[in-house]
Design a protein around this motif. Sequence first.
Motif, PDB file in Angstrom:
ATOM      1  N   ALA A  61       1.091  -4.681 -10.696  1.00 51.87           N
ATOM      2  CA  ALA A  61       1.642  -4.618  -9.591  1.00 51.87           C
ATOM      3  C   ALA A  61       1.607  -6.007  -8.925  1.00 51.87           C
ATOM      4  O   ALA A  61       2.733  -6.494  -8.460  1.00 51.87           O
ATOM      5  CB  ALA A  61       0.767  -3.797  -8.345  1.00 51.87           C
ATOM      6  N   GLN A  62       0.873  -6.907  -9.329  1.00 47.24           N
ATOM      7  CA  GLN A  62       0.821  -8.309  -9.026  1.00 47.24           C
ATOM      8  C   GLN A  62       2.137  -9.089  -9.635  1.00 47.24           C
ATOM      9  O   GLN A  62       2.371  -9.843  -9.180  1.00 47.24           O
ATOM     10  CB  GLN A  62      -0.739  -8.827  -9.491  1.00 47.24           C
ATOM     11  CG  GLN A  62      -0.908 -10.056  -8.330  1.00 47.24           C
ATOM     12  CD  GLN A  62      -2.540 -10.555  -8.613  1.00 47.24           C
ATOM     13  OE1 GLN A  62      -3.000  -9.993  -9.890  1.00 47.24           O
ATOM     14  NE2 GLN A  62      -3.203 -11.179  -8.026  1.00 47.24           N
ATOM     15  N   VAL A  63       2.157  -8.741 -10.808  1.00 46.93           N
ATOM     16  CA  VAL A  63       3.089  -9.428 -11.837  1.00 46.93           C
ATOM     17  C   VAL A  63       4.280  -8.997 -11.300  1.00 46.93           C
ATOM     18  O   VAL A  63       5.476 -10.137 -10.682  1.00 46.93           O
ATOM     19  CB  VAL A  63       3.123  -8.949 -13.177  1.00 46.93           C
ATOM     20  CG1 VAL A  63       4.368  -9.326 -13.929  1.00 46.93           C
ATOM     21  CG2 VAL A  63       1.776  -9.584 -13.945  1.00 46.93           C
ATOM     22  N   LEU A  64       4.483  -7.882 -10.701  1.00 42.55           N
ATOM     23  CA  LEU A  64       5.971  -7.291 -10.351  1.00 42.55           C
ATOM     24  C   LEU A  64       6.294  -8.190  -8.888  1.00 42.55           C
ATOM     25  O   LEU A  64       7.331  -8.007  -8.596  1.00 42.55           O
ATOM     26  CB  LEU A  64       6.094  -5.917 -10.268  1.00 42.55           C
ATOM     27  CG  LEU A  64       5.910  -5.312 -11.648  1.00 42.55           C
ATOM     28  CD1 LEU A  64       5.877  -3.754 -11.499  1.00 42.55           C
ATOM     29  CD2 LEU A  64       7.304  -5.687 -12.467  1.00 42.55           C
ATOM     30  N   LYS A 115      10.719  -1.253  -9.805  1.00 43.60           N
ATOM     31  CA  LYS A 115      11.158  -2.589  -9.270  1.00 43.60           C
ATOM     32  C   LYS A 115      12.498  -2.720 -10.060  1.00 43.60           C
ATOM     33  O   LYS A 115      13.227  -3.495  -9.062  1.00 43.60           O
ATOM     34  CB  LYS A 115       9.943  -3.410  -9.876  1.00 43.60           C
ATOM     35  CG  LYS A 115      10.505  -4.792 -10.024  1.00 43.60           C
ATOM     36  CD  LYS A 115      10.075  -5.566  -8.858  1.00 43.60           C
ATOM     37  CE  LYS A 115      10.618  -7.180  -8.878  1.00 43.60           C
ATOM     38  NZ  LYS A 115       9.995  -8.120  -7.968  1.00 43.60           N
ATOM     39  N   LEU A 116      12.908  -2.299 -11.217  1.00 44.72           N
ATOM     40  CA  LEU A 116      13.911  -3.140 -11.827  1.00 44.72           C
ATOM     41  C   LEU A 116      15.356  -2.107 -11.413  1.00 44.72           C
ATOM     42  O   LEU A 116      16.252  -2.558 -11.300  1.00 44.72           O
ATOM     43  CB  LEU A 116      14.048  -3.101 -13.336  1.00 44.72           C
ATOM     44  CG  LEU A 116      13.122  -4.005 -13.897  1.00 44.72           C
ATOM     45  CD1 LEU A 116      13.066  -4.057 -15.580  1.00 44.72           C
ATOM     46  CD2 LEU A 116      13.065  -5.343 -13.305  1.00 44.72           C
ATOM     47  N   THR A 117      14.856  -0.626 -11.148  1.00 39.65           N
ATOM     48  CA  THR A 117      15.834  -0.051 -10.654  1.00 39.65           C
ATOM     49  C   THR A 117      16.248  -0.641  -9.115  1.00 39.65           C
ATOM     50  O   THR A 117      17.679  -0.717  -8.907  1.00 39.65           O
ATOM     51  CB  THR A 117      15.427   1.467 -10.349  1.00 39.65           C
ATOM     52  OG1 THR A 117      15.161   2.273 -11.909  1.00 39.65           O
ATOM     53  CG2 THR A 117      16.544   2.266  -9.872  1.00 39.65           C
ATOM     54  N   ARG A 118      15.499  -0.936  -8.428  1.00 41.96           N
ATOM     55  CA  ARG A 118      15.890  -1.685  -7.004  1.00 41.96           C
ATOM     56  C   ARG A 118      16.664  -2.882  -7.113  1.00 41.96           C
ATOM     57  O   ARG A 118      17.680  -2.784  -6.473  1.00 41.96           O
ATOM     58  CB  ARG A 118      14.306  -1.738  -6.326  1.00 41.96           C
ATOM     59  CG  ARG A 118      14.444  -1.457  -4.909  1.00 41.96           C
ATOM     60  CD  ARG A 118      13.282  -1.604  -4.161  1.00 41.96           C
ATOM     61  NE  ARG A 118      12.061  -1.422  -4.762  1.00 41.96           N
ATOM     62  CZ  ARG A 118      11.095  -2.257  -5.147  1.00 41.96           C
ATOM     63  NH1 ARG A 118      11.081  -3.527  -4.917  1.00 41.96           N
ATOM     64  NH2 ARG A 118      10.121  -1.785  -5.725  1.00 41.96           N
TER      65      ARG A 118
END
Length: 230
Positions: A61-64, A115-118
Amino acid sequence: MSERQDIVTIDGPSGVGKSTISRKIADSLGYTYLDTGAMYRAVGLYLERNTIDLADEQALAQVLETIRIELFPARTGDGEVGVLLNGQDVSEDIRSPEIAMVASRVSAIPVIREKLTRLQREIGRLGKIVAEGRDTGTVVFPKASHKFFLDARPEERAHRRVLQLQAKGEIVDEQQILAMTLERDKNDRERLIAPLRQAVDAVAIDTSERNIDEVSQLVLEVVKEKRQSY
Ligand code: DC
């Protein structure tokens, strides 16, 4: 048709010619090409380089929250899309078979897909894009106006990968590439979220016996024909 987005989606497993065909279609229509696989590869590369435990949800979560992925157009007409990862050019690094495998593994993780879909939907908000990947027609852009699903025999796909890697000067073992292709297919098709599958409203094309130009031609004909019927 009015609620449809002006987007072309091209999904399918690796080695079917998706990237080259998508670029050609984008060029021909004057649309932007969106390589969603490059995004999964960039995240995979980051997690691998920083030895982040894929089971550590907090770390992920932190990385993203902080990771920055920017795509830029290929430097050569026929080249692959470039990627900046936190400002660093990783265009070459993400294209290895090993990172492809890592990308396939990380792409099964829900927070990463979210994340990537968003991000992909933001890029596609204004339409006029050709999006390529595994779930662009089923999940990312379900309202895309033109959807395609490309497939080909695994041996043929592995052979094409070998030729691509050899063209870059790499020495590769075809049997190993075939094994990796099959493993990646299995991961991508059997994962629980957004698995690789043909959208019900996608046009399926088998590229085993067709070259890039023939498939591109076919895709363009379908797009143009459908546009006339709006
Ligand atoms: O298309 P590619 O080979 O660059 O994609 C690398 C991996 O990324 C692929 O094995 C699965 C994942 N991927 C995905 O899950 N969803 C996408 N839309 C695109 C790629």
